[in-house]
Scaffold this active site. Structure first.
Site, PDB file in Angstrom:
ATOM      1  N   TRP A 101      41.379  23.734  11.139  1.00  0.00           N
ATOM      2  CA  TRP A 101      42.326  22.850  10.442  1.00  0.00           C
ATOM      3  C   TRP A 101      42.228  21.435  10.968  1.00  0.00           C
ATOM      4  O   TRP A 101      42.294  20.476  10.205  1.00  0.00           O
ATOM      5  CB  TRP A 101      43.744  23.390  10.557  1.00  0.00           C
ATOM      6  CG  TRP A 101      43.887  24.787  10.029  1.00  0.00           C
ATOM      7  CD1 TRP A 101      44.434  25.859  10.685  1.00  0.00           C
ATOM      8  CD2 TRP A 101      43.490  25.286   8.739  1.00  0.00           C
ATOM      9  NE1 TRP A 101      44.391  26.969   9.888  1.00  0.00           N
ATOM     10  CE2 TRP A 101      43.811  26.650   8.694  1.00  0.00           C
ATOM     11  CE3 TRP A 101      42.886  24.703   7.627  1.00  0.00           C
ATOM     12  CZ2 TRP A 101      43.557  27.448   7.572  1.00  0.00           C
ATOM     13  CZ3 TRP A 101      42.631  25.499   6.516  1.00  0.00           C
ATOM     14  CH2 TRP A 101      42.965  26.836   6.502  1.00  0.00           C
ATOM     15  N   ASP A 171      49.973  18.437  13.369  1.00  0.00           N
ATOM     16  CA  ASP A 171      50.126  19.539  12.416  1.00  0.00           C
ATOM     17  C   ASP A 171      50.735  20.696  13.208  1.00  0.00           C
ATOM     18  O   ASP A 171      50.098  21.246  14.099  1.00  0.00           O
ATOM     19  CB  ASP A 171      48.748  19.909  11.859  1.00  0.00           C
ATOM     20  CG  ASP A 171      48.761  21.168  10.990  1.00  0.00           C
ATOM     21  OD1 ASP A 171      49.830  21.796  10.831  1.00  0.00           O
ATOM     22  OD2 ASP A 171      47.677  21.521  10.475  1.00  0.00           O
ATOM     23  N   LYS A 195      54.045  29.622   7.304  1.00  0.00           N
ATOM     24  CA  LYS A 195      53.685  30.356   8.507  1.00  0.00           C
ATOM     25  C   LYS A 195      54.948  30.839   9.228  1.00  0.00           C
ATOM     26  O   LYS A 195      55.098  32.003   9.500  1.00  0.00           O
ATOM     27  CB  LYS A 195      52.858  29.467   9.452  1.00  0.00           C
ATOM     28  CG  LYS A 195      51.620  28.849   8.814  1.00  0.00           C
ATOM     29  CD  LYS A 195      50.536  29.859   8.521  1.00  0.00           C
ATOM     30  CE  LYS A 195      49.481  29.380   7.542  1.00  0.00           C
ATOM     31  NZ  LYS A 195      48.686  28.249   7.951  1.00  0.00           N
TER      32      LYS A 195
END
Ligand SMILES: *Cc1c(COP(=O)(O)O)cnc(C)c1O
Length: 361
Positions: A101, A171, A195
């Site tokens: 990511w 993030d 998540k």
């Protein structure tokens, strides 16, 4: 009805209590005679839902008044672009690449300016967090970017990098609300909620006000400017209303659980149960380096691909779902987010012990 222990990395398990409440309110939300799904986002009822959600999040995280809370869409992936489009005023940013990511965010940023990779752990398949105490930070860097918890590799920053005074952007998709956080240390933190908070379709961004300006990348679309959403309190256009409603319920659930310190304690207990077993196991082995281990995503292997596949299959049949690891690591991954109970992790460890016994030579 049978619910399984769901170890999926995302979308992921949610508190049963929240789902039940939402079910109860499905046809008639608090006397309105309609579902939240059917309700105008300009209605009084929804105004209260979004305002309460923001306030509860502010209470939980201790978000200072000079930070905006935005409810956005487009997943974490859209933030990979919005961050550089809005913040690269000098056209330079430094990225710490600790997984897929972070790497995607770095690559995306290079479309808008000079995106430097100032540290990486790709040399050992992202199994650790590099030393970030003295990085070659660019004098002109507008910000330093991290992915705080690497969902795929099961690693996590346990100390924030030394940004040498530059704005930190993080993030936090897979560690959002998993422990207390000092918001002041960040210029921005954001995450997709699927998540650790709610259903897919909502991204929450917490941004220091002075960073939200009209000075953005040329021709940045209106919808991709933070200022658009900040000025209209996330109601410039139709927000992901139902998702925000569920997030709000999860915030209330977290408050009832005792807030982020209490949830951290529970998360540490769950992670220890698994890691302690892995460290003593003759069959299973954790893949992340010890000092970089994540409290949210626990990656492990047997060292034998066929046995890994058998484990995942048998676990599934035993009511332990979503344990297959990401293809870039292989093996297994147990995601043990806030909503996973201690009992769920105990059930997993018990199953691993039995499996180990059956397969010991
Ligand atoms: C899942 C995940 C993403 C990707 O999220 P999307 O909402 O699918 O774009 C990005 N970063 C982290 C840390 C993630 O866990």
């Amino acid at each position: 009805m049978k619910r399984v222990y769901n170890f999926s990395a995302g979308p992921a398990t949610l508190p049963e209590e929240v789902l039940k409440e939402a079910a109860d309110e499905m046809l008639d939300f608090q006397g309105t005679g309609m579902s939240v799904m059917e309700m105008s986002h300009r209605s009084k009822a929804f105004d209260k839902i979004i305002k309460d959600a923001e306030q509860d999040l502010r209470d939980l995280m201790g978000i200072p008044d000079n930070y905006k809370v935005l409810f956005l869409q487009g997943g974490a992936h859209l933030q990979f672009a919005m961050v550089p489009m809005n913040f690269m005023k000098n056209g330079v940013a430094d990225y710490i690449v600790t997984g897929n990511w972070a790497k995607r965010a770095w690559k995306e940023a290079s479309k808008f300016g000079k995106a430097n990779c100032v540290a990486s752990s790709e040399d050992r398949n992202f199994s650790y967090i590099p030393d970030c105490s003295d990085l070659p930070i660019d004098d002109d860097a507008d910000y330093v970017y991290i992915c705080q918890n690497n969902t795929i590799y099961g690693t996590q920053f346990h100390t924030l990098p030394n940004t040498k005074g530059k704005t930190l952007v993080a993030d936090v998709s897979s560690c959002f609300l998993s422990e207390p956080v000092e918001v002041e240390k960040y210029g921005m933190l954001y995450g997709g909620v699927q998540k650790n908070i709610g259903p897919a379709g909502v991204v929450i961004a917490i941004i220091r006000e002075d960073l939200i300006t009209e000075d953005v990348y040329p021709n940045t679309p209106t919808m991709l400017q933070y200022k658009t959403h900040a000025d209209k309190e996330s109601l410039y256009n139709t927000p992901p209303a139902y998702g925000i409603y569920i997030c709000g319920k999860v915030f209330k659930w977290l408050k009832k659980m005792g807030g982020l310190s209490a949830i951290k304690e529970r998360n540490e207990k769950k992670a220890s149960l698994l890691y302690d077993f892995l460290d003593g196991s003759s069959l299973f082995k954790g893949t992340a380096e010890k000092d970089s281990r994540s409290y949210m995503n626990v990656d492990f292997v047997t060292g034998d691909k066929e046995l890994d596949a058998e484990f995942v299959k048998e676990a599934e049949a035993a009511g332990l779902a979503g344990l297959k690891g990401h293809r870039s690591v292989g093996g297994m991954r147990a995601s043990i987010y806030n909503a996973m109970s201690v009992e769920g992790v105990e059930a997993l460890v018990k199953f691993m012990k039995e499996f180990e016994k059956r397969h010991s030579k």
